[in-house]
Scaffold this motif. Structure first.
Motif, PDB file in Angstrom:
ATOM      1  N   ALA A  55       0.822  -1.204   0.000  1.00 44.37           N
ATOM      2  CA  ALA A  55       0.000   0.000   0.000  1.00 44.37           C
ATOM      3  C   ALA A  55       0.861   1.262   0.000  1.00 44.37           C
ATOM      4  O   ALA A  55       0.565   2.228  -0.723  1.00 44.37           O
ATOM      5  CB  ALA A  55      -0.922  -0.010   1.220  1.00 44.37           C
ATOM      6  N   TYR A  56       1.919   1.283   0.793  1.00 43.25           N
ATOM      7  CA  TYR A  56       2.754   2.483   0.868  1.00 43.25           C
ATOM      8  C   TYR A  56       3.522   2.715  -0.428  1.00 43.25           C
ATOM      9  O   TYR A  56       3.811   3.864  -0.784  1.00 43.25           O
ATOM     10  CB  TYR A  56       3.704   2.393   2.056  1.00 43.25           C
ATOM     11  CG  TYR A  56       3.003   2.567   3.387  1.00 43.25           C
ATOM     12  CD1 TYR A  56       1.816   3.290   3.486  1.00 43.25           C
ATOM     13  CD2 TYR A  56       3.517   2.015   4.553  1.00 43.25           C
ATOM     14  CE1 TYR A  56       1.165   3.450   4.692  1.00 43.25           C
ATOM     15  CE2 TYR A  56       2.869   2.175   5.773  1.00 43.25           C
ATOM     16  CZ  TYR A  56       1.692   2.892   5.830  1.00 43.25           C
ATOM     17  OH  TYR A  56       1.047   3.062   7.025  1.00 43.25           O
ATOM     18  N   ALA A  57       3.882   1.639  -1.132  1.00 46.47           N
ATOM     19  CA  ALA A  57       4.504   1.812  -2.445  1.00 46.47           C
ATOM     20  C   ALA A  57       3.525   2.482  -3.406  1.00 46.47           C
ATOM     21  O   ALA A  57       3.905   3.356  -4.201  1.00 46.47           O
ATOM     22  CB  ALA A  57       4.959   0.463  -2.992  1.00 46.47           C
ATOM     23  N   LEU A  58       2.252   2.074  -3.315  1.00 45.78           N
ATOM     24  CA  LEU A  58       1.212   2.709  -4.130  1.00 45.78           C
ATOM     25  C   LEU A  58       1.126   4.198  -3.809  1.00 45.78           C
ATOM     26  O   LEU A  58       1.029   5.043  -4.709  1.00 45.78           O
ATOM     27  CB  LEU A  58      -0.130   2.029  -3.854  1.00 45.78           C
ATOM     28  CG  LEU A  58      -1.372   2.635  -4.529  1.00 45.78           C
ATOM     29  CD1 LEU A  58      -1.347   2.362  -6.028  1.00 45.78           C
ATOM     30  CD2 LEU A  58      -2.651   2.072  -3.920  1.00 45.78           C
ATOM     31  N   LEU A  59       1.197   4.536  -2.526  1.00 46.74           N
ATOM     32  CA  LEU A  59       1.135   5.937  -2.112  1.00 46.74           C
ATOM     33  C   LEU A  59       2.337   6.715  -2.640  1.00 46.74           C
ATOM     34  O   LEU A  59       2.210   7.888  -3.008  1.00 46.74           O
ATOM     35  CB  LEU A  59       1.090   6.010  -0.584  1.00 46.74           C
ATOM     36  CG  LEU A  59       1.108   7.395   0.059  1.00 46.74           C
ATOM     37  CD1 LEU A  59      -0.090   8.219  -0.404  1.00 46.74           C
ATOM     38  CD2 LEU A  59       1.108   7.273   1.578  1.00 46.74           C
ATOM     39  N   ALA A  60       3.503   6.091  -2.688  1.00 46.03           N
ATOM     40  CA  ALA A  60       4.708   6.756  -3.186  1.00 46.03           C
ATOM     41  C   ALA A  60       4.747   6.846  -4.706  1.00 46.03           C
ATOM     42  O   ALA A  60       5.666   7.452  -5.269  1.00 46.03           O
ATOM     43  CB  ALA A  60       5.954   6.016  -2.686  1.00 46.03           C
ATOM     44  N   GLY A  61       3.763   6.234  -5.373  1.00 48.22           N
ATOM     45  CA  GLY A  61       3.730   6.269  -6.825  1.00 48.22           C
ATOM     46  C   GLY A  61       4.643   5.256  -7.476  1.00 48.22           C
ATOM     47  O   GLY A  61       4.973   5.368  -8.661  1.00 48.22           O
ATOM     48  N   LEU A  62       5.043   4.232  -6.726  1.00 49.71           N
ATOM     49  CA  LEU A  62       5.982   3.220  -7.217  1.00 49.71           C
ATOM     50  C   LEU A  62       5.284   1.879  -7.396  1.00 49.71           C
ATOM     51  O   LEU A  62       4.199   1.656  -6.846  1.00 49.71           O
ATOM     52  CB  LEU A  62       7.131   3.075  -6.214  1.00 49.71           C
ATOM     53  CG  LEU A  62       8.071   4.282  -6.126  1.00 49.71           C
ATOM     54  CD1 LEU A  62       8.886   4.232  -4.840  1.00 49.71           C
ATOM     55  CD2 LEU A  62       8.993   4.335  -7.337  1.00 49.71           C
ATOM     56  N   PRO A  63       5.895   0.950  -8.118  1.00 50.72           N
ATOM     57  CA  PRO A  63       5.327  -0.388  -8.233  1.00 50.72           C
ATOM     58  C   PRO A  63       5.211  -1.042  -6.855  1.00 50.72           C
ATOM     59  O   PRO A  63       6.012  -0.754  -5.961  1.00 50.72           O
ATOM     60  CB  PRO A  63       6.343  -1.129  -9.111  1.00 50.72           C
ATOM     61  CG  PRO A  63       7.079  -0.064  -9.840  1.00 50.72           C
ATOM     62  CD  PRO A  63       7.128   1.107  -8.914  1.00 50.72           C
ATOM     63  N   PRO A  64       4.236  -1.921  -6.653  1.00 53.27           N
ATOM     64  CA  PRO A  64       4.015  -2.495  -5.319  1.00 53.27           C
ATOM     65  C   PRO A  64       5.217  -3.235  -4.756  1.00 53.27           C
ATOM     66  O   PRO A  64       5.444  -3.226  -3.543  1.00 53.27           O
ATOM     67  CB  PRO A  64       2.818  -3.434  -5.528  1.00 53.27           C
ATOM     68  CG  PRO A  64       2.725  -3.645  -7.000  1.00 53.27           C
ATOM     69  CD  PRO A  64       3.242  -2.414  -7.630  1.00 53.27           C
ATOM     70  N   GLU A  65       6.018  -3.844  -5.629  1.00 50.17           N
ATOM     71  CA  GLU A  65       7.166  -4.590  -5.119  1.00 50.17           C
ATOM     72  C   GLU A  65       8.192  -3.678  -4.446  1.00 50.17           C
ATOM     73  O   GLU A  65       8.970  -4.121  -3.602  1.00 50.17           O
ATOM     74  CB  GLU A  65       7.843  -5.388  -6.233  1.00 50.17           C
ATOM     75  CG  GLU A  65       8.483  -4.567  -7.341  1.00 50.17           C
ATOM     76  CD  GLU A  65       7.525  -4.279  -8.494  1.00 50.17           C
ATOM     77  OE1 GLU A  65       8.004  -3.884  -9.567  1.00 50.17           O
ATOM     78  OE2 GLU A  65       6.301  -4.450  -8.311  1.00 50.17           O
ATOM     79  N   ALA A  66       8.194  -2.383  -4.801  1.00 51.79           N
ATOM     80  CA  ALA A  66       9.144  -1.446  -4.187  1.00 51.79           C
ATOM     81  C   ALA A  66       8.921  -1.363  -2.682  1.00 51.79           C
ATOM     82  O   ALA A  66       9.868  -1.176  -1.917  1.00 51.79           O
ATOM     83  CB  ALA A  66       9.014  -0.072  -4.823  1.00 51.79           C
ATOM     84  N   GLY A  67       7.658  -1.504  -2.254  1.00 51.25           N
ATOM     85  CA  GLY A  67       7.378  -1.476  -0.825  1.00 51.25           C
ATOM     86  C   GLY A  67       7.964  -2.670  -0.104  1.00 51.25           C
ATOM     87  O   GLY A  67       8.484  -2.554   1.014  1.00 51.25           O
ATOM     88  N   ILE A  68       7.897  -3.847  -0.746  1.00 48.18           N
ATOM     89  CA  ILE A  68       8.503  -5.051  -0.160  1.00 48.18           C
ATOM     90  C   ILE A  68      10.024  -4.914  -0.135  1.00 48.18           C
ATOM     91  O   ILE A  68      10.675  -5.204   0.881  1.00 48.18           O
ATOM     92  CB  ILE A  68       8.105  -6.308  -0.963  1.00 48.18           C
ATOM     93  CG1 ILE A  68       6.587  -6.520  -0.928  1.00 48.18           C
ATOM     94  CG2 ILE A  68       8.828  -7.532  -0.430  1.00 48.18           C
ATOM     95  CD1 ILE A  68       6.040  -6.927   0.408  1.00 48.18           C
TER      96      ILE A  68
ATOM     97  N   GLY B   8      12.560   6.607 -15.091  1.00 46.56           N
ATOM     98  CA  GLY B   8      13.162   7.763 -14.441  1.00 46.56           C
ATOM     99  C   GLY B   8      12.568   8.026 -13.072  1.00 46.56           C
ATOM    100  O   GLY B   8      13.270   8.501 -12.168  1.00 46.56           O
ATOM    101  N   TYR B   9      11.297   7.718 -12.892  1.00 45.23           N
ATOM    102  CA  TYR B   9      10.640   7.907 -11.599  1.00 45.23           C
ATOM    103  C   TYR B   9      11.254   6.978 -10.563  1.00 45.23           C
ATOM    104  O   TYR B   9      11.568   7.393  -9.441  1.00 45.23           O
ATOM    105  CB  TYR B   9       9.141   7.640 -11.752  1.00 45.23           C
ATOM    106  CG  TYR B   9       8.304   8.055 -10.556  1.00 45.23           C
ATOM    107  CD1 TYR B   9       7.670   9.286 -10.535  1.00 45.23           C
ATOM    108  CD2 TYR B   9       8.139   7.209  -9.457  1.00 45.23           C
ATOM    109  CE1 TYR B   9       6.884   9.678  -9.455  1.00 45.23           C
ATOM    110  CE2 TYR B   9       7.373   7.591  -8.373  1.00 45.23           C
ATOM    111  CZ  TYR B   9       6.735   8.825  -8.382  1.00 45.23           C
ATOM    112  OH  TYR B   9       5.979   9.189  -7.297  1.00 45.23           O
ATOM    113  N   ALA B  10      11.443   5.709 -10.934  1.00 46.10           N
ATOM    114  CA  ALA B  10      12.027   4.741 -10.010  1.00 46.10           C
ATOM    115  C   ALA B  10      13.470   5.113  -9.666  1.00 46.10           C
ATOM    116  O   ALA B  10      13.887   5.007  -8.503  1.00 46.10           O
ATOM    117  CB  ALA B  10      11.967   3.334 -10.615  1.00 46.10           C
ATOM    118  N   VAL B  11      14.227   5.551 -10.669  1.00 48.20           N
ATOM    119  CA  VAL B  11      15.623   5.953 -10.424  1.00 48.20           C
ATOM    120  C   VAL B  11      15.674   7.165  -9.508  1.00 48.20           C
ATOM    121  O   VAL B  11      16.526   7.253  -8.618  1.00 48.20           O
ATOM    122  CB  VAL B  11      16.341   6.241 -11.760  1.00 48.20           C
ATOM    123  CG1 VAL B  11      17.708   6.859 -11.512  1.00 48.20           C
ATOM    124  CG2 VAL B  11      16.495   4.956 -12.569  1.00 48.20           C
ATOM    125  N   ALA B  12      14.759   8.092  -9.700  1.00 50.00           N
ATOM    126  CA  ALA B  12      14.722   9.276  -8.841  1.00 50.00           C
ATOM    127  C   ALA B  12      14.408   8.885  -7.396  1.00 50.00           C
ATOM    128  O   ALA B  12      14.959   9.464  -6.454  1.00 50.00           O
ATOM    129  CB  ALA B  12      13.682  10.266  -9.360  1.00 50.00           C
TER     130      ALA B  12
END
Length: 580
Positions: A42-55, A100-104
């Motif tokens: 859920a927090y990855a979704l809030l950050a605008g990132l793919p869900p796996e980024a939260g894990i 670019g969003y993920a790299v940022a």
């Protein structure tokens, strides 16, 4: 060993680790892992990132904090406020959904980690004290409101844009007619269920005879139940074809090795947001850590915490994550579950790694409305509008700071809000210390105690004015003292002596020294003596290095009683200039 243990706390608690601690930490890890799986997505979704980024942001950072951190219960990972700040900062330099969003986001984590490490190595943790608690409370409250409102688009199943309350609210109203009914049903049902889980499930399970530990685990697993049920509903009813947005494919496996960008333009654009995220994250984390440590009479080293959080953020930057900090809810759960050492966090990381390798295919049909419901329920606990009432009753200056921070955050966005919070905190401190409390005091009859003439019945002498200075003197408030003394002396023609009672003065900087010299010269011209009493040793040591003491138009007394006796008894033998 002791020196290494100072920077590697694992060497301290690790050598005393035993089977009892292992059992307690494993149980806590199981409970926290169950809680973190849906929360991280859920927090990855809030950050605008793919869900796996939260894990990913919950694996390497936890392991690194276990090595470098000093808290036995702090659970590090993505949190709501930092996720919102990440989305705000990264959204200004890259489009959501792009590489670019993920790299940022990785670069933001690296900058935050480097800044925290720098503060820790140079033992600059005290800088976080410039952010006052009322301002922090106001910012977190406003952020909680923004987060909750921003997630309504996922509950409604509509597109909505904006970074401020007005922008988000206007966009939601404009698209309200486009709401997707199945998504709305899922979102509202999940939100209502999660609210009931937090407040009513544990008592209900207790009433049917379930043991407290089992009831607690079941309560923490509530979000998992919501995830499972809504995912099955979307899959069985084929609701995706009816417009229900789902998480989709999530890469299966351990966190990848990633690299932040070293592009100067990107670093320059993200440097200030990284500093603000670091400060907010550290203040939240250290508050939670110290609160939990106090319950067990344990010690938290703020500077080592900076190093631990810095290492955790660098770990996130090199393992596909984004900025992290110690979370309040998960840390409380970790502590309540019986975690004894940071190893509980390491075991939690292992559990999340297993989930990343084995469970990610199962969340393909997970509706984003459920994740939004998880966020809404979690952040509503951050909203505390009672802080306005409390500060209004206690301090109008603090109320103004809180209200301004909340309003600026809601109306202008989180970055402006947190930046203004820092500025307001500093200005509030400067305002308060620029007008120090200075009380005219007199002797309590028959004693050697001196109290405020406006509050107590005391003995006074029209020839002697004693002013107790209740603040350290420095460039901001030095002129205030000059003006106060000038006003008091010109108002009393009988005044022959002014005594500055320095019992509460811990510091006199050079600007204040010059003001004291100016006061001394002015009073000499007026035929009034300037005296000091109860000067603290370090302050006196510094004053002796100046010309103030040797040019003083009066004396220095060890106690205020000595000054009173000497200056109100004209038959008393004149003492030497230095009596302290």
């Amino acid at each position: 060993m002791t020196r290494f243990a100072q920077y590697l706390p694992i060497l301290d608690w690790g050598r005393r680790y035993d089977r009892a601690a292992l059992g307690a930490d494993l149980l806590a890890a199981v409970i926290v892992t169950i809680m973190l799986i849906p929360q991280s997505l859920a927090y990855a979704l809030l950050a605008g990132l793919p869900p796996e980024a939260g894990i990913y942001a919950s694996i390497a950072p936890i392991l690194l904090y276990a090595i470098f951190g000093t808290s036995r219960a702090l659970a590090v990972g993505p949190v709501a406020v930092v996720s919102l700040l990440t989305a705000s900062a990264v959204g200004q330099v890259a489009d959501q959904g792009t590489a670019g969003y993920a790299v940022a986001a990785l670069t933001l984590a690296a900058l935050s980690g480097a800044f925290l490490l720098l503060l820790g190595v140079f033992r600059l943790g005290f800088l976080a004290n410039f952010l006052s608690h009322p301002v922090i409370a106001g910012f977190i409250t406003a952020s909680g409101i923004l987060i909750a409102v921003s997630q309504l688009k996922h509950v409604l199943g509509v597109e909505a844009q904006g970074h401020t309350l007005i922008e988000i609210g206007g966009s939601l109203l404009a698209h309200l007619g486009d709401a997707n009914l199945p998504t709305l049903v899922i979102g509202v049902t999940a939100t209502a269920f999660l609210f009931w889980v937090r407040k009513g499930l544990k008592p209900a399970l207790g009433r049917i005879g379930l043991p407290p530990l089992a009831a607690d685990i079941a309560t923490k697993a509530g979000p998992v139940a919501a995830v499972v049920v809504t995912t099955l509903a979307v899959w069985e009813l084929e609701l995706e074809a009816q417009g229900v947005a789902v998480v989709g494919a999530v890469p299966q496996g351990l966190p990848p090795l990633t690299l932040p960008s070293f592009a100067p333009d990107l670093i320059a654009a993200l440097a200030l947001p990284a500093i603000l995220i670091s400060i907010i994250g550290f203040v939240e984390s250290i508050s939670v850590a110290q609160t939990l440590a106090a319950k067990k009479r344990q010690r938290i080293d703020p500077n080592q915490e900076l190093i631990g959080l810095g290492a955790a953020n660098l770990g996130a930057a090199f393992s596909g994550g984004y900025p992290v900090t110690g979370g309040f809810a998960r840390s409380v759960v970790n502590d309540d579950a019986g975690a004894r050492t940071p190893a509980a966090g390491a075991f939690t990381a292992v559990g999340l790694a297993v989930a990343a390798m084995a469970l990610t295919p199962l969340v393909f049909h997970l509706p984003t409305a459920t994740l939004a419901a998880t966020i809404i329920v979690a952040v509503l606990g951050l909203i505390d509008l009672t802080i306005l009432h409390k500060t209004w009753n206690y301090s109008r200056a603090d109320f103004t700071a809180v209200a301004a921070t909340i309003a600026l955050t809601l109306l202008l966005g989180v970055e402006v809000g947190v930046a203004s919070g820092v500025v307001i905190s500093v200005l509030l401190h400067l305002y308060k210390t620029s007008r120090p409390h200075v009380a005219e005091v007199g002797r309590v009859t028959g004693t050697e105690h001196f109290r405020n003439v406006l509050r107590h019945e005391v003995d006074t002498d029209p020839r002697v004015v004693t002013l107790r200075v209740d603040e350290s003197l420095y460039f901001v408030n030095a002129r205030f003292l000059e003006d106060l003394i000038q006003s008091r002396v010109t108002a009393g023609s009988q005044i022959r002596h002014v005594v500055l009672m320095f019992s509460a003065v811990n510091e006199v900087d050079y600007s204040a020294l010059e003001s004291l010299e100016a006061i001394n010269a002015r009073l000499r011209d007026m035929g009034v003596g300037l005296h000091l009493s109860e000067v603290k040793g370090p302050v006196m040591d510094r004053l002796k290095r100046s010309h103030l003491i040797e040019n003083l138009n009066g004396r220095v007394f060890l106690s205020q009683h000595d000054a009173w006796t000497a200056l109100t008894d004209r038959t008393r033998r004149q003492p030497s200039r230095m009596e302290s």
